[in-house]
Each structure stands twice: as structure tokens, then as C-alpha cells.
Design a protein around this motif. Sequence first.
Motif, PDB file in Angstrom:
ATOM      1  N   SER A  31       0.831  -1.191   0.000  1.00  0.00           N
ATOM      2  CA  SER A  31       0.000   0.000   0.000  1.00  0.00           C
ATOM      3  C   SER A  31       0.873   1.251   0.000  1.00  0.00           C
ATOM      4  O   SER A  31       2.093   1.188   0.124  1.00  0.00           O
ATOM      5  CB  SER A  31      -0.901   0.014   1.241  1.00  0.00           C
ATOM      6  OG  SER A  31      -0.105   0.198   2.389  1.00  0.00           O
ATOM      7  N   SER A 247      -4.084   7.097  -3.648  1.00  0.00           N
ATOM      8  CA  SER A 247      -4.331   7.121  -2.203  1.00  0.00           C
ATOM      9  C   SER A 247      -3.873   8.426  -1.588  1.00  0.00           C
ATOM     10  O   SER A 247      -4.604   9.063  -0.809  1.00  0.00           O
ATOM     11  CB  SER A 247      -3.618   5.943  -1.527  1.00  0.00           C
ATOM     12  OG  SER A 247      -4.152   4.722  -1.922  1.00  0.00           O
ATOM     13  N   LYS A 314      -7.787  -0.508   6.895  1.00  0.00           N
ATOM     14  CA  LYS A 314      -7.708   0.890   6.460  1.00  0.00           C
ATOM     15  C   LYS A 314      -8.142   1.845   7.560  1.00  0.00           C
ATOM     16  O   LYS A 314      -7.574   2.924   7.730  1.00  0.00           O
ATOM     17  CB  LYS A 314      -8.582   1.092   5.206  1.00  0.00           C
ATOM     18  CG  LYS A 314      -8.012   0.452   3.955  1.00  0.00           C
ATOM     19  CD  LYS A 314      -6.684   1.085   3.585  1.00  0.00           C
ATOM     20  CE  LYS A 314      -6.085   0.462   2.347  1.00  0.00           C
ATOM     21  NZ  LYS A 314      -4.789   1.076   1.980  1.00  0.00           N
TER      22      LYS A 314
END
Length: 986
Positions: A31, A247, A314
Motif C-alpha cells: 500500500s 491514495s 484501512k
Amino acid sequence: MGFWDFFWLSFPATLFIRFSFFFSDRKKEPSFLQRNCSTLPMKSLIKLLLLRAGHSAKVQVMLCGSSRLTPSEVDDSWFPLGKKNNIKEFGHYYHVKASYIKSIGGNILIHQSSTVTNKSVEGVIVSRSCISLLDLATDDMFNSPQTPRRIPRVMNVPGTVSEVDGFKTNAGDFDALSSECCGKKIIVANFLPLQAQKDIKSGRWSFSFDEDSLLLQMKDGIASDTDVVYVGSLKVDVDPSEQDEVSGRLLKEFNCVPTFLPPDLQKYFYHGFCKQYLWSLFHYMLPMFPDYGNRFDRFLWQAYLSANKIFADKIMEVINPEEDYVWLHDYHLMVLPTFLRRHFHRVKLGFFLHSPFPSLEIYRTLPVGDEILKALLNADLIGFHTFDYACHFLSCCSRMLGLDYESKRGHIGLDYFGRTVYIKILPVGIHMGQLQSALNHPSSSTKAKEIFQQFEGKKLIVGVDDMDIFKGISLKVLAMEQLLRQQPELQGKVVLVQILNPARSNGKDVQEARREIYQSTRRINDVFGCPGYEPVVLIDGRVPFYEKTAYYACAECCIVNAVRDGMNLVPYKYIVCRQGTSKMDEALQIAAGSPRMSMLVVSEFIGCSPSLSGAIRVNPWNVDAVADALNMAITMPDVEKQLRHEKHYRYVSSHDVAYWARSFMQDLERACKEHYRKNCWGFGFGMSFRILSLSPSFRHLNVGDIISAHGRTCQRAIFLDYDGTVVPHSSIPKSPSPEVILVLNILCHDPKNTVFIVSGRGQNSLSVWFAQCENIGIAAEHGCFIRWSGTSEWETIPVAADFGWKRIAEPVMKLYTEATDGSYIETKESSLVWHHQDAYPDFGSRQAKELLDHLESVLANEPVVVKRGRQIVEVKPQGVTKGLVTEKILSTMTSNGKPPDFVLCIGDDRSDEDMFESISNAAYISSLPVPPEIFACTVGQKPSKARYYLDDTIEVLKLLKSLAAASSSTTSTSHTKTEVSFETCA
């Protein structure tokens, strides 16, 4: 798996900074946060933080099982202001956590010691402040205040929390702390409130807020100075190579955290388990045939769990669990509360279900129904649109999990292992500003003029629905056909405009529903239409919002005919649009100040129906009734239309989306107030994980403590309930086991012990069951009858002499017994008891409530009390309670020169609470020469007036065995050393 889990830097002036960095060895793209937490950026972060902390900073670094970094790799170049200090490696984090790290409200407490033993522990760091990853990602780290929030507590010894010097706390401080702290609101849903589009030529992404999204509109109900973070998925696929950039951009520009579910997982999770199974089931459609809805598939359930786990990960990247509130939305995330509660025991967590919740008969067909209920109960507040949905949920909890609920000062609460899970019933509202803005839009006025001209001289009925099988669109069209057939004078004068929003899924059922709608529409238009007139107009596809508002404003009637729907805000939007604005009035040639009118025909199976008392409610399956309702709506006098509209508009305008969000958040804050006033323990595996929450003063009865007190005392009073304490609960009267009789005989053989069975059972049954215990005392029927030993006579409480009231109460009980299958009446000498433990749980509980009210009414002038107990309703004389009989026994012991210095009371029922209160009575204790050692103990972990608990009857028997062993040894010692015994007891 190797990872940095918690990285701490400690500075003087109580500055503590925490980071959560997760590394995974799984074969997938890392991520955004993982990519930016490798060895080199970590080194840079340390340097930056040290520079900010100042030259006096003293650093302590802990490496927790990282496969990327070891203490030898951390050299002096990492520390620009001085040499490294106390770098330690504790091994794998989970091993450390299980043994030496405690979790309090999501904080991790780490021992500051090179050797991990109780003797060498120097202290533990507890953080209430953190620079979150949001700040790191948005480059705001250096704009945060120099002085962090104060740290209220430090743990010096494992399991014991003491106060920090100069910072004393009490029970009220937690309220003060919560009011001072301004935590952010984390709103979590399946999809983010964003629109995303990628330019094919440049390859750049463009993002914008979706103004129609409920998640965005609800911000109006949250304080403007509160930070709101959204967590969810995008509605488009983003290539893994672009996810880091996307993101970071979404977090910085929109405060959104995307989940990026892998495409296959998204397919199985959303289109598989959610849409094809859960959504259908919650709308009362059982998968009887594979062609219409998927049957339960364990693989899809695993995908559902995996997706919820990703959402939880998350959330954990951005949450400060001590201050932030998390609000979860809809059936896609029903197991998410368990994942969050497992990591943060005191997380402030709300959940709102936007779909219907099915009745017990439907829900219990779900193979994982228990798991989902238990997961939802890990939330603090659960919201539903209607009372019916909430009742269905409570009924499922009662029947499937054995949980009872009660109303507390207007709020419905479920007691779940010491936590109160609150139920909120509040239908969502609309965004008034958005609607009024759309009505004032020039395009809306232009469209309204076109509609007005197109249907001039005709009565316009509008319907706006998503294209799915539950909206009842085909039934609506058939009702229009029936209206034209029954009322031929309306032919050519009334038009139904049906807008079909795009389908959210394109299964076989949706395609067949669409085909049926088009076939019915063609038939009606062929039969009743003529050149220039079509009775039914279908608008299939995405219609801009301003066009919909124009149709609403022009329509005399709006019909929502869904056979099952969670809420449906179309009627609310219609009402506001009919109220109009100055620009819309001008477009429709309506004089300013003229009365406003609207008419609604709504299905009784949709969530907004109870809120619209002026609407005409219909059963959508009754086509004739719907046709009659449409005729009534368009022919109703204008005065009545005006009155109904005014009533609806007052409600809709005052109960908008901001009111809904504000009300839910206020109740969530109230529901979470008790978080830091109780001790919490997590237990259970998988989806059965839950939190046990108990008052700090309420703890498990330690056998060692009570044996120690037993040895120090000379006159002991022991009170034991029977059912649920000495023997397990059973629908069939059960005699005590030989083991119980043996233990009680040993206890009674000790002259220092006075042992009583205090029960609601009758004296005859108890006399037979305990015939072998000659020295045991019995208080039968809650103390109405007392016998001090097997050889003494029964004593009767004077107030229980007159039982004439039985002639009134017994016929009433018989009526309810005949009407309630599985119930029966137990007739005792002093009381009557109606049992319903073998009846259908919900029906039995409701009948018990009705019987309680009925008996209280007919016995109002009689000297009796009517009480509910564990699956019973009992009528007994006034002044007869277990509390009074224990007081009588203790007073008799004192007057006989044997004041008790040890009192043990064990029970499990509501009636036993009187005993607990009685033996702890301050006035009684003060009258004794020496305050006794008191042990009030309930069976089961539940709210009680007792200070201690034992888990079940097995633990009760173990405790009694230990006391019997201690009494046996004391008795044998007294025979050989009588002189010493007397001196001790003097």
C-alpha cells in the motif's frame, strides 16, 4: 510475516509519538503507507522528529520483530542530535503482546526494561496522543501543536493503573476528557462519496465529490470544526501501479481513504454475497431456485469476511481509538464491528442499516446469522429506519442468542456481556439545500416549462425508482391500467411518468422485470392511448437531478409502490419540490403565496411510510386498492391536499439529513460515555469475539480470598439460592445431586456455620430434597416460611396469613395459560407463579408483560406484590422478600449472642438482588460490634448489586467444596486443640 507494529519515540515533557506501520510478506502490491515505511524513510522520519523535539530529546527505540531492521543496522547516523540510546529487540510482537503488553482503549503499553520480568519493570508508556498517518500523508506533521495532550495514566505494575504525578482522575474526569478532546469522525461505507474519471489521453485521474451521496450530505449534521474522514472503495478500478498516487491524492484533497479491493474479491464480495444473497434475503426473497438469487456459498462468505477485514485495516491506519468516532453504514459491513473491537476494545462505534432487517422466520435461514448478530452487537449503537426493522433485529437477538432488551428512559438497550448496546430508530432525511438549489437551477425551470406544456390539461402522476425487482414497478403499471379501466372518464386526462434509474446489477431477474414493464406499458398505451396521448411514459436511463426535480414540481401525485424497501426518499423529495421556490413558481405560473398541495400514494412496506401519516398507504400486491388510491389522490379536494402537504412539509423540512446525522452522533456519544468507567476483556474466537465489560468494583470471586476470610472468622452466615445456584436451571423441578448434599452436610456440621437455602420453591419440595441435611436452614417461598433445621418447626411470616387474593389472581392466570402454549401455573401456599420458559420466547415475554399489567390492575387493592422474574410472573404477599428473611436470620443470630463476622450470599435471579442489598445495608452493619466480611456473589456476569460473580453452578459447587474442606479441617482441629480454638474465637 515480519513487520514494524508499534514504533515509539519518547521525549521529555511527556511527548509520546506513535506510528503504526504494517509490512506483509503476502504476494501483493504494498500500500501507499507500506511503500513509504521502508528502512530509508523511517530513518528520515526519526531525524525530522528529533529536530522538532529539540536538542534535549532523549530517544528510546523499540524494534518489534522486524525482518527488515535489526539493532545493529541502526547506527549513529540515524540520530542527528546525539547517539542512540537503549535500542532493544523483543522478538515477534504477538508473543510480546500476549506476555508483557496490555491494551487499554487501543493504546499499547510497552515495558521500558531490558529484561522482561515483573521485578525489573521500570515503567510503562501510555499514550493519549499520536501524530496520525493522516498528518504524515498530508504534510501537516510540523503544523501540529508543540505541546501534546496530557497523559493521564501510567502503569507501573502489570494490571494496575496509577495516577501520574500532578494529574489526579476520578469518575467524572472521563466526561471532562471527552469534552475537551475533539476526535474526528470516520465514516465508513462500501463506496466513497466520490466520482472518479480517468482521461484516456493523458492518463490522469480526476476526482470530485458526489453531491448526491448521503455520506457527503450528512456532514451538515456534524460540527464544522470536526475533521471527517471517509473510508470506502472507489466505483472504478485503479491499476495497482497507480494506487499509491491515488491514495495520497484522495487523502490530501478529499480526506478519503480508498480500500482498493482486488477485482476478484470485489466481485465475490459485492456482486456475490452482498447483492445476490444478503440484499435479496433482507428483502424477503429466499433463494428457492438457483436462477433467482444465489444460495448460501461458504466461499462467498469468506470473501465477505476478507473484504471487511481490509476495511478494518484501512480504518486502523487513520484512527485514534481514544477520541475518534467510527460510523459504519449498511449491510456490506455488518461484520466490521468485530474486526475493530478485537483491536480496540473501547473504540466508539456506531452502525446504521439502510436496508430492511427481515423477520425472524426469514433471517434464521441465514447459515451465518448468529455470527452476523454477534458482530453487530460489537457496535455501541445500531440504527434502523423503522420500529419494525428494530423489532425484527431484537426478536432475532432474543430467539437466536437468548438476549433480552429493555427500554431505559426512552432508549432501547440490549445488555451484552456487561455492555449496553443501544438501538436507534430514526429514518434518514433529505438534504434541503441541495433540493432547493436544484429547483433554482435555470435548467430545472426550463425543464419544468417543457413538462408543463407537454402535459397541459392532464393530471401528472410521477414515479421514480431504481430498476430492480423489489420496486413494484410492474404492479404500479398494472394499477394504472386498472384505474383507466374503472374510471373511463380519466382516459386522456391522467398520465403516469415512470423514471427508471439504472439497475445496480443486471441479473436475470432484473432483465425479466424490465421486459414485463415494457410489455405492460405497450399494452396499456395500445388500449387506452391515442394520437398525442400515452397513459404511461417510461423514461429509462440516467436522468439529471434537476430534471427529476422538475417532474416532482409538476406532478399532482407521487406513487412509490415498492414491495420491500429500506427507506426510499422519493416521497420526501417530491414534497419539498411541491413546496417550490420563487423561480420554479415563475416557471409554472404559480402566484406567490398561493397554497401548496401534494398527494402521496406509498407502499406500507417501505421505511418512510410510518413517517408520512398523511399519505395514502397501500398494499402494492393489491392492484385494485392501488388503483382506488390513485383515483382518491387525484380527485381529493384541494383543501385536504393542502392540509396533508403542510403536515408532510413540516416533518420533512425539520427532519432532514443534518438532523438525522446530528441525532445519531449525539446518541453515539452518549452510548460511549461508559467506556472508560469499566474494565474490558476480549474473549472468543473468530466472529464469536466479544467484549466483557464490568465495573471495576465487580470482579470474579477469588476462592483464596474467601478461604482466607473463612479462617479468620468464627460466626459465619451462608445464604444460597436454589435454582440457578445450587442446581442448574431446568424446566423440570430438579433435586440436588448427592455431591451437593454431601458438601452442604460438611458445611452444616461446622458449628461456626449457619447455612440457609433461600428459595422461591415451596416448603414441601425443599423439605423432601434436603431431608438428608438435618442441620441446614430453609427459607421457602422467598422467606414466607422459615425452618432453622430439619428437626425444628416451620415459622410463618405474620403478614402472609390472608390468602384470599388467590381467588382473584388464579382465574386471570388461567386465561393466559390457555392462550400461551407451553406455560403453566405453580401454586404455592403463599404465592402463585406463572411460568413461561417452555413457551415461544417472544410470545411468552409479551404475554408475561400483559399478565403483569392485568394482575396489577385487578389486585390493586390487595396486600400483594406482582413481580416478573426469570421467565415467571409471581404474585406474593407484601413484605415477603429474600432480603427481609436474610435480615431476620442475621438479627436472630445477633440476638442469640452470635453476631456474624462472615456473610456469604450467592444467587442468580432478580429476587436475589434483595439479599445482596440487605446484607450490605450500612445501618445493619453499623449495629454489629465488628463489621463482618461480606461476600455478595451473583451467578453469571451481569449487572448486579453484588460485588462478586461466579460464572455458573459448577463454579458455585467448586467454591462450596473449598469451604467444606476448610470447615472440615477446622472442625477436626477443634476436637484436638479445643483450648486454642476457644482463645481464637474469644
